[in-house]
Motif scaffolding. Structure first.
Motif, mmCIF file in Angstrom:
data_model
loop_
_atom_site.group_PDB
_atom_site.id
_atom_site.type_symbol
_atom_site.label_atom_id
_atom_site.label_comp_id
_atom_site.label_asym_id
_atom_site.label_seq_id
_atom_site.Cartn_x
_atom_site.Cartn_y
_atom_site.Cartn_z
ATOM 1 N N GLN A 58 27.594 3.327 31.909
ATOM 2 C CA GLN A 58 28.610 4.097 31.194
ATOM 3 C C GLN A 58 28.061 5.383 30.583
ATOM 4 N N ASP A 95 39.190 4.178 35.090
ATOM 5 C CA ASP A 95 38.096 3.425 34.464
ATOM 6 C C ASP A 95 38.606 2.124 33.848
ATOM 7 N N TRP A 99 37.198 -1.437 34.988
ATOM 8 C CA TRP A 99 36.454 -2.247 34.026
ATOM 9 C C TRP A 99 37.187 -3.550 33.719
ATOM 10 N N ASN A 100 38.499 -3.481 33.594
ATOM 11 C CA ASN A 100 39.279 -4.671 33.277
ATOM 12 C C ASN A 100 39.167 -5.727 34.369
ATOM 13 N N LEU A 103 36.294 -8.016 33.777
ATOM 14 C CA LEU A 103 36.279 -8.768 32.518
ATOM 15 C C LEU A 103 37.118 -10.032 32.624
ATOM 16 N N TRP A 158 40.876 3.056 26.593
ATOM 17 C CA TRP A 158 39.599 3.160 27.302
ATOM 18 C C TRP A 158 38.456 2.672 26.415
ATOM 19 N N LEU A 162 36.044 -0.356 27.001
ATOM 20 C CA LEU A 162 34.608 -0.069 26.988
ATOM 21 C C LEU A 162 33.877 -1.042 26.074
ATOM 22 N N THR A 165 33.519 -4.220 27.802
ATOM 23 C CA THR A 165 32.573 -4.067 28.912
ATOM 24 C C THR A 165 31.128 -4.066 28.399
#
Length: 187
Positions: A58, A95, A99-100, A103, A158, A162, A165
């Motif tokens: 990141q 993003d 990223w989701n 997760l 975001w 983040l 993440t």
């Protein structure tokens, strides 16, 4: 490269006013100046996240984000200047989606915390929400700043993802909210 700031201490703000890039001056109490401070504070908190990361994946995106936030501040400070646009919104959404997918599903509300970088990301999210409210307060009559409002709204999402993440990368669980149990009157 041209030197833009040859003098840092100007004393021009000693009377409670500050200058904008177009040469106009506003009281330091003006909502527009508050908003610029909130964007600057948000950028500083992003710097704290960066200080916690090594060569994390990141890192490059966060550095780009700092530049975007500086551009956003310039958009707010300079009439009719608009550098933050649809491409920036799309990048944030892309993003978040990517990223989701990596997760675990979110089944409970989470509290700010986890690893240090994630905790800073949560703080950045709250500062971002304040800046978002600042756009509404400072520019309710300026539809040309709709992109700034939309950008900050996407950015707060975001930053939330983040944080999750960063916790996952550090093998640190998110801090789940535990609803308080009701205490009966008889106890």
């Amino acid at each position: 490269m041209t030197y833009r700031l040859s003098t840092i201490t100007t004393r021009t703000g000693d009377g409670g006013e500050t200058g904008l890039a177009d040469g106009s001056r506003l009281q330091k109490s003006d909502p527009q100046i508050h908003l610029l401070g909130e964007i600057d504070e948000l950028n500083s908190v992003v710097g704290l996240i960066l200080a916690e990361l090594g060569e994390d994946i990141q890192r490059t995106r966060l550095l780009a984000l700092q530049h975007e936030l500086f551009e956003l501040g310039a958009d707010v400070a300079v009439p009719l200047r608009r550098k933050i646009g649809e491409a920036h919104l799309a990048a944030l959404e892309q993003d978040v989606t990517a990223w989701n997918m990596a997760l675990s599903p979110l089944r409970e509300f989470i509290l700010p915390g986890g690893c240090k970088a994630a905790a800073w990301a949560h703080l950045a999210r709250t500062v971002c929400r304040r800046a978002e409210r600042g756009v509404v307060m400072a520019f309710s009559d300026r539809p040309d700043l709709d992109q700034a409002l939309r950008y900050l709204n996407r950015l707060s999402d975001w930053l939330f993802v983040l944080a999750r993440t960063l916790n996952a990368a550090a093998a640190m669980p998110d801090v789940l909210w535990q609803p308080m149990l009701q205490v009966s009157d008889s106890e």
